[in-house]
Design an enzyme around this catalytic site. Structure first.
Site, PDB file in Angstrom:
ATOM      1  N   ASN A  10      19.189  22.164  53.801  1.00  0.00           N
ATOM      2  CA  ASN A  10      17.828  22.615  53.498  1.00  0.00           C
ATOM      3  C   ASN A  10      17.942  23.694  52.436  1.00  0.00           C
ATOM      4  O   ASN A  10      18.185  24.858  52.736  1.00  0.00           O
ATOM      5  CB  ASN A  10      17.162  23.151  54.772  1.00  0.00           C
ATOM      6  CG  ASN A  10      15.725  23.605  54.557  1.00  0.00           C
ATOM      7  OD1 ASN A  10      15.250  23.668  53.429  1.00  0.00           O
ATOM      8  ND2 ASN A  10      15.039  23.948  55.626  1.00  0.00           N
ATOM      9  N   ARG A  95      16.569  17.921  53.108  1.00  0.00           N
ATOM     10  CA  ARG A  95      15.138  18.195  53.120  1.00  0.00           C
ATOM     11  C   ARG A  95      14.654  18.272  51.673  1.00  0.00           C
ATOM     12  O   ARG A  95      15.188  19.046  50.869  1.00  0.00           O
ATOM     13  CB  ARG A  95      14.840  19.521  53.812  1.00  0.00           C
ATOM     14  CG  ARG A  95      13.355  19.846  53.826  1.00  0.00           C
ATOM     15  CD  ARG A  95      13.104  21.325  53.981  1.00  0.00           C
ATOM     16  NE  ARG A  95      11.682  21.641  54.005  1.00  0.00           N
ATOM     17  CZ  ARG A  95      11.191  22.853  53.754  1.00  0.00           C
ATOM     18  NH1 ARG A  95      11.991  23.849  53.453  1.00  0.00           N
ATOM     19  NH2 ARG A  95       9.894  23.063  53.803  1.00  0.00           N
ATOM     20  N   HIS A 182       5.059  20.451  55.670  1.00  0.00           N
ATOM     21  CA  HIS A 182       5.532  20.622  57.050  1.00  0.00           C
ATOM     22  C   HIS A 182       5.501  19.306  57.835  1.00  0.00           C
ATOM     23  O   HIS A 182       5.502  19.306  59.056  1.00  0.00           O
ATOM     24  CB  HIS A 182       4.703  21.676  57.813  1.00  0.00           C
ATOM     25  CG  HIS A 182       4.875  23.069  57.322  1.00  0.00           C
ATOM     26  ND1 HIS A 182       3.821  23.975  57.281  1.00  0.00           N
ATOM     27  CD2 HIS A 182       5.949  23.726  56.842  1.00  0.00           C
ATOM     28  CE1 HIS A 182       4.252  25.129  56.804  1.00  0.00           C
ATOM     29  NE2 HIS A 182       5.548  24.999  56.522  1.00  0.00           N
ATOM     30  N   HIS A 208       1.598  24.471  62.784  1.00  0.00           N
ATOM     31  CA  HIS A 208       2.919  24.989  62.412  1.00  0.00           C
ATOM     32  C   HIS A 208       2.678  26.367  61.805  1.00  0.00           C
ATOM     33  O   HIS A 208       2.171  26.487  60.674  1.00  0.00           O
ATOM     34  CB  HIS A 208       3.612  24.068  61.405  1.00  0.00           C
ATOM     35  CG  HIS A 208       4.958  24.583  60.974  1.00  0.00           C
ATOM     36  ND1 HIS A 208       6.143  24.023  61.402  1.00  0.00           N
ATOM     37  CD2 HIS A 208       5.306  25.612  60.164  1.00  0.00           C
ATOM     38  CE1 HIS A 208       7.160  24.699  60.880  1.00  0.00           C
ATOM     39  NE2 HIS A 208       6.668  25.657  60.121  1.00  0.00           N
ATOM     40  N   ASN A 211       6.140  31.788  58.334  1.00  0.00           N
ATOM     41  CA  ASN A 211       5.799  32.488  57.098  1.00  0.00           C
ATOM     42  C   ASN A 211       4.874  31.622  56.253  1.00  0.00           C
ATOM     43  O   ASN A 211       3.995  32.108  55.555  1.00  0.00           O
ATOM     44  CB  ASN A 211       7.061  32.834  56.316  1.00  0.00           C
ATOM     45  CG  ASN A 211       6.780  33.790  55.178  1.00  0.00           C
ATOM     46  OD1 ASN A 211       6.146  34.825  55.362  1.00  0.00           O
ATOM     47  ND2 ASN A 211       7.236  33.446  53.978  1.00  0.00           N
ATOM     48  N   ARG A 241       1.215  34.110  51.136  1.00  0.00           N
ATOM     49  CA  ARG A 241       0.336  33.195  50.401  1.00  0.00           C
ATOM     50  C   ARG A 241      -1.117  33.377  50.846  1.00  0.00           C
ATOM     51  O   ARG A 241      -1.395  33.622  52.014  1.00  0.00           O
ATOM     52  CB  ARG A 241       0.771  31.748  50.620  1.00  0.00           C
ATOM     53  CG  ARG A 241       2.023  31.376  49.876  1.00  0.00           C
ATOM     54  CD  ARG A 241       2.478  29.971  50.244  1.00  0.00           C
ATOM     55  NE  ARG A 241       3.751  30.006  50.933  1.00  0.00           N
ATOM     56  CZ  ARG A 241       4.296  28.979  51.581  1.00  0.00           C
ATOM     57  NH1 ARG A 241       3.660  27.830  51.646  1.00  0.00           N
ATOM     58  NH2 ARG A 241       5.458  29.095  52.155  1.00  0.00           N
ATOM     59  N   GLU A 334       5.418  29.551  68.179  1.00  0.00           N
ATOM     60  CA  GLU A 334       6.217  29.492  69.400  1.00  0.00           C
ATOM     61  C   GLU A 334       6.306  30.838  70.109  1.00  0.00           C
ATOM     62  O   GLU A 334       6.486  30.882  71.333  1.00  0.00           O
ATOM     63  CB  GLU A 334       7.625  29.003  69.060  1.00  0.00           C
ATOM     64  CG  GLU A 334       7.691  27.570  68.555  1.00  0.00           C
ATOM     65  CD  GLU A 334       9.051  27.213  67.987  1.00  0.00           C
ATOM     66  OE1 GLU A 334      10.056  27.824  68.419  1.00  0.00           O
ATOM     67  OE2 GLU A 334       9.122  26.329  67.107  1.00  0.00           O
ATOM     68  N   GLU A 380      13.613  21.097  62.752  1.00  0.00           N
ATOM     69  CA  GLU A 380      13.538  20.274  61.555  1.00  0.00           C
ATOM     70  C   GLU A 380      14.898  19.695  61.174  1.00  0.00           C
ATOM     71  O   GLU A 380      14.986  18.578  60.649  1.00  0.00           O
ATOM     72  CB  GLU A 380      12.946  21.083  60.403  1.00  0.00           C
ATOM     73  CG  GLU A 380      11.471  21.404  60.599  1.00  0.00           C
ATOM     74  CD  GLU A 380      10.907  22.298  59.516  1.00  0.00           C
ATOM     75  OE1 GLU A 380      10.276  21.770  58.592  1.00  0.00           O
ATOM     76  OE2 GLU A 380      11.111  23.525  59.600  1.00  0.00           O
TER      77      GLU A 380
END
Length: 408
Positions: A10, A95, A182, A208, A211, A241, A334, A380
């Site tokens: 990733n 990914r 995502h 999800h 960040n 963001r 989570e 992931e």
């Protein structure tokens, strides 16, 4: 039978995360995980690699890198992998953030595919160039291994045209459309929820929250809408963001505030969201400040929760009220009981999970309520590993039938 290893990469803008799995008859077993950080950033931050053994959490490697590049990081990862396991690396799963309209499922990477992936870099300039660089380097270090690209956007390829089309004229509406992100995470936690509830083809609303934050509306097991859009900038307020804005605001920043296009981009990508409102992007710090009554933190948390509730309400209506479960995942989803409480209706949550199986916690107050409220740990890397194995299995079967090379 010889066991095989599977490596998952990733590659982010300033880091390279990896996980190593052993592919055994009883399934994938994680053996090591690590992260190379400090890549392509200032000289004040030393690039380094830290690796843990999966079963013991023991740090088995902690070293500086010779240069702050993804190539140097992957070279170190490859060297570690070859010394750590005797099992040959059969597959490297990558990914890839953006697959555009062309890539709607995982694929084996050949030279033609790699050129196509390179052409998509402008759609995700912070991620795709590093994803492609990771693939090129992995092909050099593991020349006999299958290289598989798994796309964040693929799960959202089922979104209907009236949901993914922006109201722009002519070809602009084709070129600039909602893709969503995502997807690997949303698909994985949906599968875990389906196993937990013992029901296939769920109607679900998946949050999800990390960040980066996104919401996905799922009908009969397929994505039909999502909060992120053409880029990962749209939707909920995030760590740095902005999320959704009046489209005229960037124009006003240029016309009236004298900002350049790159300055506006930097503002919306890196200096907005929680950071812009509360002065810090770390959600745990913002949550602690919220509990102390800090007005900026209170405003920031309420803004995120309000935006999330708007998506929850609209997606519930799109699903005509037939929602099997609401899923919270990602680092914030989570772990932040506060945010879940702010998003969900009073009386729908319990402070202790009614049932916890594997990586799924049922936090519904009533076991018979609809929808069920679930906290699902995303993974992931495992999802990419599983998708990669399915891909090379499908390709092998296709090659066997046709005698020609095949994509998944």
């Amino acid at each position: 039978m010889t066991r095989k290893s599977l490596l998952v990469l990733n590659a982010g803008s300033s880091s390279l995360k990896f996980s190593l799995f052993s592919a055994r008859p009883d399934g994938l077993v994680p053996t090591a995980t690590g992260v190379a950080s400090g890549l392509t950033v200032s000289r004040d931050v030393k690039p380094g690699l830290k690796i843990k053994c999966s079963d013991t959490e023991e740090v088995v490697c902690h070293q500086n890198l010779i240069s702050p590049t993804h190539e140097a990081a992957l070279s170190a990862v490859a060297k570690f992998t070859k010394s750590f396991t005797r099992d040959p690396v059969e597959c490297v799963g990558h990914r890839v953030v953006h697959g555009g309209s062309q890539f709607t499922k995982p694929c084996l990477v050949d030279s033609t595919t790699l050129r196509s992936l390179s052409s998509l870099s402008s759609l995700a300039p912070l991620h795709n160039p590093h994803n492609v660089a990771g693939i090129r380097a992995a092909k050099d270090h593991f020349p006999t291994a299958h290289q598989v690209a798994v796309f964040d956007t693929a799960f959202h390829s089922t979104i209907p045209d009236y949901a993914h089309t922006y109201p722009l004229p002519g070809e602009l509406a084709v070129k600039y459309r909602r893709y969503g992100f995502h997807g690997t995470s949303h698909k994985y936690v949906l599968g875990q929820a389906a196993k937990f509830l013992q029901k296939d083809n769920l109607n679900a609303i998946s949050f999800h929250l990390g960040n980066g934050c996104s919401v996905c509306c799922i009908k009969d097991g397929k994505s039909i809408d999502t909060s992120m859009g053409f880029t990962p900038l749209a939707g909920l307020p995030m760590g740095t963001r902005s999320g959704d804005l009046d489209p005229s605001i960037p124009l006003k920043l240029i016309q009236e505030e004298g900002m350049s296009v790159s300055q506006v981009d930097d503002l919306l990508q890196n200096k907005s969201g929680l950071f812009g409102i509360a002065g810090v992007s770390d959600s745990l710090t913002v949550e602690k400040a919220y509990k102390r009554g800090d007005p900026r933190a209170v405003l920031a948390m309420n803004m995120v929760a309000y935006s999330a509730k708007k998506f929850l309400g609209s997606y519930t209506e799109i699903l005509e009220g037939k929602v099997d479960c609401v899923i919270f995942t990602g680092g914030i989803g989570e772990n932040s009981g506060l945010l879940r409480k702010l998003v969900c209706r009073e009386g729908t949550l319990t402070t202790l999970p009614r049932l916890s199986v594997g990586g799924v916690r049922d936090i519904s107050r009533d076991h018979n309520q609809s929808p069920r409220i679930l906290v699902v740990n995303t993974d992931e890397e495992r999802a990419i590993a599983e998708e990669s194995l399915r891909c090379i299995g499908t390709a092998a079967a296709t090659i066997g039938e046709s005698g020609a090379s095949a994509r998944c």
